[in-house]
Design a protein around this motif. Structure first.
Motif, PDB file in Angstrom:
ATOM      1  N   ALA A  83       0.802  -1.208  -0.049  1.00 27.85           N
ATOM      2  CA  ALA A  83       0.148  -0.065  -0.017  1.00 27.85           C
ATOM      3  C   ALA A  83       0.938   1.322  -0.050  1.00 27.85           C
ATOM      4  O   ALA A  83       0.738   2.109  -0.819  1.00 27.85           O
ATOM      5  CB  ALA A  83      -0.876   0.272   1.044  1.00 27.85           C
ATOM      6  N   ALA A  84       2.020   1.300   0.646  1.00 32.17           N
ATOM      7  CA  ALA A  84       2.939   2.481   0.780  1.00 32.17           C
ATOM      8  C   ALA A  84       3.414   2.626  -0.521  1.00 32.17           C
ATOM      9  O   ALA A  84       3.643   3.691  -1.051  1.00 32.17           O
ATOM     10  CB  ALA A  84       4.033   2.193   1.752  1.00 32.17           C
ATOM     11  N   ALA A  85       3.725   1.682  -1.344  1.00 30.60           N
ATOM     12  CA  ALA A  85       4.540   1.579  -2.622  1.00 30.60           C
ATOM     13  C   ALA A  85       3.455   2.243  -3.642  1.00 30.60           C
ATOM     14  O   ALA A  85       3.741   3.220  -4.295  1.00 30.60           O
ATOM     15  CB  ALA A  85       4.901   0.230  -2.990  1.00 30.60           C
ATOM     16  N   MET A  86       2.281   1.863  -3.420  1.00 29.51           N
ATOM     17  CA  MET A  86       0.941   2.362  -4.314  1.00 29.51           C
ATOM     18  C   MET A  86       0.719   3.562  -4.001  1.00 29.51           C
ATOM     19  O   MET A  86       0.510   4.680  -4.879  1.00 29.51           O
ATOM     20  CB  MET A  86      -0.298   1.610  -4.024  1.00 29.51           C
ATOM     21  N   VAL A  87       0.974   4.308  -2.641  1.00 32.92           N
ATOM     22  CA  VAL A  87       0.713   5.799  -2.237  1.00 32.92           C
ATOM     23  C   VAL A  87       1.780   6.458  -3.144  1.00 32.92           C
ATOM     24  O   VAL A  87       1.734   7.560  -3.881  1.00 32.92           O
ATOM     25  CB  VAL A  87       1.299   6.104  -0.988  1.00 32.92           C
ATOM     26  N   ALA A  88       3.156   6.110  -3.013  1.00 33.55           N
ATOM     27  CA  ALA A  88       4.144   6.833  -3.886  1.00 33.55           C
ATOM     28  C   ALA A  88       3.802   6.606  -5.190  1.00 33.55           C
ATOM     29  O   ALA A  88       3.968   8.064  -5.861  1.00 33.55           O
ATOM     30  CB  ALA A  88       5.506   6.083  -3.736  1.00 33.55           C
ATOM     31  N   PHE A  89       3.526   5.654  -5.913  1.00 35.87           N
ATOM     32  CA  PHE A  89       2.966   5.671  -7.386  1.00 35.87           C
ATOM     33  C   PHE A  89       2.110   6.466  -7.546  1.00 35.87           C
ATOM     34  O   PHE A  89       2.107   7.244  -8.760  1.00 35.87           O
ATOM     35  CB  PHE A  89       2.603   4.182  -7.634  1.00 35.87           C
ATOM     36  N   ALA A  90       1.226   6.496  -6.906  1.00 38.32           N
ATOM     37  CA  ALA A  90      -0.111   7.463  -6.949  1.00 38.32           C
ATOM     38  C   ALA A  90       0.279   8.869  -7.095  1.00 38.32           C
ATOM     39  O   ALA A  90      -0.154   9.758  -7.986  1.00 38.32           O
ATOM     40  CB  ALA A  90      -1.135   7.159  -5.974  1.00 38.32           C
ATOM     41  N   LEU A  91       1.010   9.243  -5.885  1.00 37.83           N
ATOM     42  CA  LEU A  91       1.734  10.769  -5.868  1.00 37.83           C
ATOM     43  C   LEU A  91       2.314  11.022  -7.086  1.00 37.83           C
ATOM     44  O   LEU A  91       2.205  12.089  -7.704  1.00 37.83           O
ATOM     45  CB  LEU A  91       2.429  11.002  -4.665  1.00 37.83           C
ATOM     46  N   PHE A  92       3.293  10.194  -7.546  1.00 39.38           N
ATOM     47  CA  PHE A  92       4.162  10.094  -9.004  1.00 39.38           C
ATOM     48  C   PHE A  92       3.218  10.418 -10.048  1.00 39.38           C
ATOM     49  O   PHE A  92       3.398  11.241 -10.880  1.00 39.38           O
ATOM     50  CB  PHE A  92       4.996   8.865  -8.880  1.00 39.38           C
ATOM     51  N   ARG A  93       1.918   9.924  -9.999  1.00 41.68           N
ATOM     52  CA  ARG A  93       1.032  10.114 -11.255  1.00 41.68           C
ATOM     53  C   ARG A  93       0.261  11.036 -10.895  1.00 41.68           C
ATOM     54  O   ARG A  93      -0.575  11.375 -12.012  1.00 41.68           O
ATOM     55  CB  ARG A  93       0.213   8.691 -11.240  1.00 41.68           C
ATOM     56  N   GLY A  94       0.378  11.871  -9.748  1.00 39.19           N
ATOM     57  CA  GLY A  94      -0.792  13.031  -9.324  1.00 39.19           C
ATOM     58  C   GLY A  94      -1.887  12.688  -9.217  1.00 39.19           C
ATOM     59  O   GLY A  94      -3.090  13.367  -9.317  1.00 39.19           O
ATOM     60  N   SER A  95      -2.395  11.127  -8.999  1.00 37.75           N
ATOM     61  CA  SER A  95      -3.581  10.870  -8.401  1.00 37.75           C
ATOM     62  C   SER A  95      -3.949  10.738  -6.862  1.00 37.75           C
ATOM     63  O   SER A  95      -3.410   9.765  -6.215  1.00 37.75           O
ATOM     64  CB  SER A  95      -3.613   9.440  -9.006  1.00 37.75           C
ATOM     65  N   LEU A  96      -4.481  12.099  -6.351  1.00 41.39           N
ATOM     66  CA  LEU A  96      -4.718  12.444  -5.103  1.00 41.39           C
ATOM     67  C   LEU A  96      -5.751  11.189  -4.511  1.00 41.39           C
ATOM     68  O   LEU A  96      -5.445  10.627  -3.404  1.00 41.39           O
ATOM     69  CB  LEU A  96      -5.073  13.729  -4.729  1.00 41.39           C
ATOM     70  N   TYR A  97      -6.703  11.003  -4.995  1.00 43.95           N
ATOM     71  CA  TYR A  97      -7.625  10.171  -4.647  1.00 43.95           C
ATOM     72  C   TYR A  97      -7.084   8.602  -4.338  1.00 43.95           C
ATOM     73  O   TYR A  97      -7.521   8.125  -3.314  1.00 43.95           O
ATOM     74  CB  TYR A  97      -8.952   9.948  -5.598  1.00 43.95           C
ATOM     75  N   MET A  98      -6.153   8.309  -5.333  1.00 41.36           N
ATOM     76  CA  MET A  98      -5.584   6.902  -5.300  1.00 41.36           C
ATOM     77  C   MET A  98      -4.755   7.078  -3.990  1.00 41.36           C
ATOM     78  O   MET A  98      -4.499   5.824  -3.304  1.00 41.36           O
ATOM     79  CB  MET A  98      -4.952   6.391  -6.245  1.00 41.36           C
ATOM     80  N   ALA A  99      -3.837   8.100  -4.089  1.00 40.43           N
ATOM     81  CA  ALA A  99      -2.938   8.262  -2.863  1.00 40.43           C
ATOM     82  C   ALA A  99      -3.937   7.899  -1.362  1.00 40.43           C
ATOM     83  O   ALA A  99      -3.240   7.331  -0.487  1.00 40.43           O
ATOM     84  CB  ALA A  99      -2.254   9.504  -2.942  1.00 40.43           C
ATOM     85  N   PHE A 100      -4.741   8.631  -1.440  1.00 38.47           N
ATOM     86  CA  PHE A 100      -5.644   8.700  -0.055  1.00 38.47           C
ATOM     87  C   PHE A 100      -6.297   7.338   0.118  1.00 38.47           C
ATOM     88  O   PHE A 100      -5.955   7.000   1.314  1.00 38.47           O
ATOM     89  CB  PHE A 100      -6.740   9.880  -0.319  1.00 38.47           C
ATOM     90  N   PHE A 101      -6.648   6.633  -0.805  1.00 44.80           N
ATOM     91  CA  PHE A 101      -7.228   5.209  -0.713  1.00 44.80           C
ATOM     92  C   PHE A 101      -6.173   4.344  -0.034  1.00 44.80           C
ATOM     93  O   PHE A 101      -6.346   3.822   0.805  1.00 44.80           O
ATOM     94  CB  PHE A 101      -7.802   4.913  -2.161  1.00 44.80           C
ATOM     95  N   PHE A 102      -5.025   4.388  -0.680  1.00 44.91           N
ATOM     96  CA  PHE A 102      -3.943   3.364  -0.126  1.00 44.91           C
ATOM     97  C   PHE A 102      -3.230   3.785   0.960  1.00 44.91           C
ATOM     98  O   PHE A 102      -3.004   3.018   1.821  1.00 44.91           O
ATOM     99  CB  PHE A 102      -3.011   3.268  -1.430  1.00 44.91           C
ATOM    100  N   GLY A 103      -3.119   5.110   1.097  1.00 45.21           N
ATOM    101  CA  GLY A 103      -2.830   5.648   2.373  1.00 45.21           C
ATOM    102  C   GLY A 103      -3.585   5.124   3.514  1.00 45.21           C
ATOM    103  O   GLY A 103      -3.043   4.582   4.499  1.00 45.21           O
ATOM    104  N   PHE A 104      -4.938   5.177   3.450  1.00 38.15           N
ATOM    105  CA  PHE A 104      -5.745   4.762   4.415  1.00 38.15           C
ATOM    106  C   PHE A 104      -5.599   3.268   4.655  1.00 38.15           C
ATOM    107  O   PHE A 104      -5.608   2.966   5.697  1.00 38.15           O
ATOM    108  CB  PHE A 104      -7.203   5.064   3.921  1.00 38.15           C
ATOM    109  N   LEU A 105      -5.452   2.424   3.445  1.00 40.49           N
ATOM    110  CA  LEU A 105      -5.227   0.893   3.747  1.00 40.49           C
ATOM    111  C   LEU A 105      -4.148   0.927   4.597  1.00 40.49           C
ATOM    112  O   LEU A 105      -3.944  -0.111   5.181  1.00 40.49           O
ATOM    113  CB  LEU A 105      -5.258   0.560   2.645  1.00 40.49           C
ATOM    114  N   ALA A 106      -2.893   1.514   4.175  1.00 43.64           N
ATOM    115  CA  ALA A 106      -1.614   1.396   4.585  1.00 43.64           C
ATOM    116  C   ALA A 106      -1.680   1.400   6.058  1.00 43.64           C
ATOM    117  O   ALA A 106      -1.302   0.843   7.145  1.00 43.64           O
ATOM    118  CB  ALA A 106      -0.582   2.358   4.193  1.00 43.64           C
TER     119      ALA A 106
END
Ligand SMILES: [Zn+2]
Length: 237
Positions: A203-226
């Motif tokens: 999930a943390a790797a997905m947050v990094a990936f989402a931030l890199f892609r500029g996808s805040l919703y996805m970053a929030f979603f995986f941040g919450f799951l992490a």
């Protein structure tokens, strides 16, 4: 609250579900024009139907393999299917979990097949590749281009079905509880603490990936799951 019963399975759609779906659709971004609003609405329709197909995959296979009373709830962060009083072997549980993403990928394949029958495999491939990866649509036939231009909302809906069932299907298979990938991991990885550790790292790797892609919703979603999974590690210390 929307309630109905389909194939003998009671379905409850909570009000928060529509808010979550609307956020994902981009309906709240800026000041949508009438057309953008319509496109958001189409996305919500495609998302709702796709999530229902996914949950019915769980519910119907679950009822078949484990008995019990199947229920489906759609809430803020997606869908949930559960079998009250169901009894499962490990492989039964595996197939019940796999049937959700399986139903989604089957819907993806069905939409692709309909496109291929209607326009030919070449156009279906080009259209699907564009919807999934946003690669330029080279080699699309004039006939399909014509249809696309004249039936844009309908083709947007078709594209949403392809996009949602492909990408959500893949994300859902990541080994992060409570996603289906995490639930499958839980069946085979012991001790349970290890399952949560895998989830936190993924999930943390997905947050990094989402931030890199500029996808805040996805970053929030995986941040919450992490965070959720991290809290669980503590309880197994
Ligand atoms: Zn699922």
């Amino acid at each position: 609250m929307v309630r109905f019963t389909l194939f003998g399975v009671p379905v409850e759609i909570q009000p928060w579900f529509w808010l979550g779906a609307a956020m994902l659709s981009g309906a709240f971004s800026g000041n949508p024009t009438r057309e953008e609003f319509l496109l958001s609405l189409l996305f919500i329709i495609a998302a709702t139907i796709s999530i229902l197909v996914h949950e019915f995959g769980h519910a119907l296979v679950g009822r078949r393999l484990g008995g019990g009373r199947a229920n489906i709830v759609l809430w803020a962060l997606g869908g949930l299917a559960y079998n009250e009083g169901g009894r499962f072997t490990r492989s039964g549980r595996f197939w019940m979990i796999a049937a959700g993403p399986g139903a989604g990928f089957a819907l993806f394949a069905l939409v692709f097949l309909i496109l291929a029958v209607a326009f030919g495999p070449q156009d279906a491939m080009v259209f699907t590749a564009f919807e999934l990866f946003h690669v330029r649509s080279q080699g699309i036939s004039p006939r399909m281009m014509d249809f696309l231009t004249n039936n844009f909302p309908f083709m947007k809906l078709t594209g949403d079905f392809l996009w949602i069932n492909f990408w959500w299907g893949i994300l859902n298979l990541l080994p992060v509880l409570p996603l289906d990938g995490g639930r499958i991991t839980e069946l085979y990885v012991k001790p349970q603490k290890r399952v949560y550790q895998i989830a936190v790292v993924t999930a943390a790797a997905m947050v990094a990936f989402a931030l890199f892609r500029g996808s805040l919703y996805m970053a929030f979603f995986f941040g919450f799951l992490a965070y959720q999974n991290y809290k669980e590690i503590d309880t197994y210390r």
